[in-house]
Design a protein around this motif. Structure first.
Motif, PDB file in Angstrom:
ATOM      1  N   TYR A   3       0.860  -1.184   0.000  1.00 23.95           N
ATOM      2  CA  TYR A   3       0.000   0.000   0.000  1.00 23.95           C
ATOM      3  C   TYR A   3       0.896   1.235   0.000  1.00 23.95           C
ATOM      4  N   VAL A   7      -3.268   8.099  -2.964  1.00 22.11           N
ATOM      5  CA  VAL A   7      -4.508   8.391  -3.671  1.00 22.11           C
ATOM      6  C   VAL A   7      -5.267   9.424  -2.851  1.00 22.11           C
ATOM      7  N   ALA A  36      -2.776   3.314  -1.105  1.00 27.13           N
ATOM      8  CA  ALA A  36      -3.466   2.186  -1.736  1.00 27.13           C
ATOM      9  C   ALA A  36      -2.497   1.337  -2.533  1.00 27.13           C
ATOM     10  N   VAL A  38      -2.239  -0.081  -6.095  1.00 26.44           N
ATOM     11  CA  VAL A  38      -2.833   0.260  -7.390  1.00 26.44           C
ATOM     12  C   VAL A  38      -2.284  -0.684  -8.450  1.00 26.44           C
ATOM     13  N   LEU A  60      -7.938  -0.455  -7.217  1.00 28.37           N
ATOM     14  CA  LEU A  60      -7.311   0.069  -6.012  1.00 28.37           C
ATOM     15  C   LEU A  60      -7.753  -0.757  -4.819  1.00 28.37           C
ATOM     16  N   ILE A  75      -5.079  10.257  -8.617  1.00 33.18           N
ATOM     17  CA  ILE A  75      -3.813   9.542  -8.479  1.00 33.18           C
ATOM     18  C   ILE A  75      -2.812  10.302  -9.324  1.00 33.18           C
TER      19      ILE A  75
END
Length: 100
Positions: A3, A7, A36, A38, A60, A75
């Protein structure tokens, strides 16, 4: 799963009314930072959500659930809209596509 991507959940706040001028102030964007994981959306999920292949779609994952209301997700410099979300026990998943 890492993570590590920033975002920003964006919420548009309407401008207040100025009784002196009779005009409304500019709308403001309020952002909340989350981290997050992604990744590109898998072909199988693209077909399930969109019915076809849609370019520029991302998946996500965030830890915990995001409970506040929001309009878009940013993002980097790109703005995305949420097409599908799913709450799991300890995380939440979003499938997003870029706003044209």
């Amino acid at each position: 799963m890492r993570y590590g991507t920033q975002v920003f959940f964006q919420k548009r706040v309407p401008g207040a009314y100025d009784s002196d001028t009779g005009n409304y102030e500019e709308d403001k964007i309020q952002e909340t930072l989350k981290y997050a994981s992604v990744m590109d959306t898998q072909t199988k999920m693209l077909k399930l959500v969109y019915g076809s292949i849609k370019q520029g779609s991302l998946t996500l994952h965030i830890q915990n659930h995001y409970k506040e209301k929001f309009d878009h997700i940013r993002i980097g410099e790109r703005i995305y809209k949420v097409d599908y979300t799913r709450k799991l026990r300890t995380k939440q998943t979003f499938i997003v596509s870029e706003v044209a």
